[in-house]
Design a protein around this motif. Sequence first.
Motif, mmCIF file in Angstrom:
data_model
loop_
_atom_site.group_PDB
_atom_site.id
_atom_site.type_symbol
_atom_site.label_atom_id
_atom_site.label_comp_id
_atom_site.label_asym_id
_atom_site.label_seq_id
_atom_site.Cartn_x
_atom_site.Cartn_y
_atom_site.Cartn_z
ATOM 1 N N THR A 192 0.852 -1.187 0.000
ATOM 2 C CA THR A 192 0.000 0.000 0.000
ATOM 3 C C THR A 192 0.886 1.235 0.000
ATOM 4 O O THR A 192 1.769 1.383 0.851
ATOM 5 N N ARG A 193 0.647 2.114 -0.966
ATOM 6 C CA ARG A 193 1.432 3.339 -1.075
ATOM 7 C C ARG A 193 0.520 4.548 -0.876
ATOM 8 O O ARG A 193 -0.599 4.581 -1.402
ATOM 9 N N ARG A 194 1.003 5.524 -0.135
ATOM 10 C CA ARG A 194 0.276 6.778 0.053
ATOM 11 C C ARG A 194 0.780 7.772 -0.984
ATOM 12 O O ARG A 194 1.985 8.057 -1.057
ATOM 13 N N LEU A 195 -0.142 8.315 -1.781
ATOM 14 C CA LEU A 195 0.225 9.196 -2.889
ATOM 15 C C LEU A 195 -0.508 10.529 -2.778
ATOM 16 O O LEU A 195 -1.648 10.584 -2.295
ATOM 17 N N ARG A 196 0.142 11.585 -3.262
ATOM 18 C CA ARG A 196 -0.501 12.890 -3.363
ATOM 19 C C ARG A 196 -0.640 13.239 -4.837
ATOM 20 O O ARG A 196 0.344 13.242 -5.590
ATOM 21 N N LEU A 197 -1.868 13.518 -5.248
ATOM 22 C CA LEU A 197 -2.124 13.824 -6.656
ATOM 23 C C LEU A 197 -1.530 15.178 -7.008
ATOM 24 O O LEU A 197 -1.740 16.175 -6.298
ATOM 25 N N THR A 198 -0.794 15.236 -8.106
ATOM 26 C CA THR A 198 -0.174 16.492 -8.560
ATOM 27 C C THR A 198 -0.816 17.033 -9.822
ATOM 28 O O THR A 198 -0.778 18.232 -10.076
ATOM 29 N N GLN A 199 -1.405 16.153 -10.677
ATOM 30 C CA GLN A 199 -2.009 16.609 -11.924
ATOM 31 C C GLN A 199 -3.066 15.605 -12.352
ATOM 32 O O GLN A 199 -2.893 14.382 -12.188
ATOM 33 N N ILE A 200 -4.169 16.109 -12.912
ATOM 34 C CA ILE A 200 -5.251 15.246 -13.396
ATOM 35 C C ILE A 200 -5.617 15.708 -14.801
ATOM 36 O O ILE A 200 -5.894 16.895 -15.028
ATOM 37 N N ASP A 201 -5.594 14.774 -15.774
ATOM 38 C CA ASP A 201 -6.018 15.051 -17.139
ATOM 39 C C ASP A 201 -7.305 14.291 -17.397
ATOM 40 O O ASP A 201 -7.336 13.048 -17.343
ATOM 41 N N ASP A 202 -8.395 15.029 -17.682
ATOM 42 C CA ASP A 202 -9.694 14.407 -17.895
ATOM 43 C C ASP A 202 -9.875 14.053 -19.365
ATOM 44 O O ASP A 202 -9.506 14.823 -20.267
ATOM 45 N N GLY A 203 -10.435 12.881 -19.612
ATOM 46 C CA GLY A 203 -10.738 12.372 -20.944
ATOM 47 C C GLY A 203 -11.680 11.204 -20.793
ATOM 48 O O GLY A 203 -12.490 11.155 -19.851
ATOM 49 N N PRO A 204 -11.597 10.216 -21.683
ATOM 50 C CA PRO A 204 -12.408 9.007 -21.503
ATOM 51 C C PRO A 204 -12.139 8.369 -20.136
ATOM 52 O O PRO A 204 -13.013 7.727 -19.563
ATOM 53 N N SER A 205 -10.932 8.554 -19.613
ATOM 54 C CA SER A 205 -10.583 8.161 -18.254
ATOM 55 C C SER A 205 -9.829 9.329 -17.614
ATOM 56 O O SER A 205 -9.337 10.214 -18.303
ATOM 57 N N ARG A 206 -9.708 9.299 -16.292
ATOM 58 C CA ARG A 206 -9.002 10.357 -15.585
ATOM 59 C C ARG A 206 -7.544 9.925 -15.381
ATOM 60 O O ARG A 206 -7.251 8.991 -14.623
ATOM 61 N N GLN A 207 -6.623 10.592 -16.085
ATOM 62 C CA GLN A 207 -5.207 10.269 -15.989
ATOM 63 C C GLN A 207 -4.609 11.005 -14.791
ATOM 64 O O GLN A 207 -4.600 12.238 -14.735
ATOM 65 N N MET A 208 -4.094 10.221 -13.849
ATOM 66 C CA MET A 208 -3.584 10.764 -12.600
ATOM 67 C C MET A 208 -2.060 10.746 -12.582
ATOM 68 O O MET A 208 -1.448 9.732 -12.928
#
Length: 445
Positions: free
Chosen positions: A85-101
């Motif tokens: 299990t890894r704890r991550l902080r989101l830095t960028q989100i690209d929305d499209g057919p799926s959400r690229q994190m």
Amino acid sequence: QHSGAEKIDGAGNDGNNARRLVGQSQRVAQSQLPLVMDQGQAIGIGERLLLDAWVMRETVDFALPPARLALEPADEVLLQTNGRTRRLRLTQIDDGPSRQMQSVATDPSIYERLVGPARIGTASSGTNVVQTGRASVTFLDLPLLSGTENAYAPHVAAFAKPWPGEVAIYKSATDANYTRDSGLTTPAILGVTTNDFACGPLWRWDTVNVLHVRLFDGTLGAQDDLAVLGGANALALENADGEWEVLQFQSAALTGTNTWSLSRLLRGQAGTEGAIRDVVAAGARIVVLNKAVQQLALSADNYALPFHYLYGPVGKPLSDPAYQTLTKQFSGIGLRPYAPVHLCASLQENGDVQLSWIRRGRIGADAWAQSEIPLGEENESYAIDILNGDSVVRTLSAASPLVLYTAADQATDFGAPPADISFTVSQISAAFGRGASARKTCHVR
């Protein structure tokens, strides 16, 4: 892997450095900031930046379905992969057919306070380098406000700017061998009146008088009527005799730098109507009654004794000029019974005059459903003074809210039964003695 050094350069010194002792990287993170701080704080900032870079050296890209719209950059998520299990902080989100994190690793430990060692002879680690001066401290002998306080203990409030973190209160029976009584960790809202303040009506809204004040710091705000009736927006106003009136305000208007006009008032609250006498001149002290106002740690057997008080900012020796002394003796106003109301005098057929009144309670007396308010004292007892002008000609006692002033006593006191009778009534407390008195002149003949 990442290792390196964080260098913080300050004006007029050779800088402070923090360096990780593991890893082979020679990367250097450098910041130049116009800050003044001690060495421990500077090294702590360097350690924090290094720890940040070390933890965030791992990056993870992944995709989520469009339904996960609640996630935003800076949110933290837990990612389970390969049994870890890894704890991550989101830095960028690209929305499209799926959400690229896009994300970086993070850890709760990077939010912990870090302070490095301080140089010998400098301020201790983590201390504020701003020098604080004397604090303004106000002692108040107040009635019960919430009903949960120690009735005999006086209150104290302090203000300083900059705030030293805590103002310590010490006391002693003599001007030596002080022991700590209490500490104030929150600055109070103190100020003075800027205009004369006239008397006003009791126990109903005063819509005529306006209280003009200048605060040392802090803000005030309006409240609705129900909130004020529930105890909000209370402050204490000191009169020329050193007594405190507790009043409340519904409206607060900022009229200048730290100056306010308070209106729609409730006067003489918590049994302090006796402090309303004549006009309170401009310059009178005020204290906003909030959580910053604390009680002294006096016990029930010494609250009325005189003490020497020494107070000043924590962290400085008691001999420092920032510490001030004051001798105070309190009365335990929280134990004082309220003045009775609705004083009446009625002539009886035999010439006696029946004096009557309604008592008030300082403890648990606000519930409207009660058929009778709590007594609040060990026994019900009253002292009634018969007056000739301002002189007391006779004192009667009663164990209920009425007493007979006989025709014979009237003849003795005045030579003949008077047409008007002036009298005062005070409820008696076993702990306090006579409480606040109410006065009335009644025409009986």
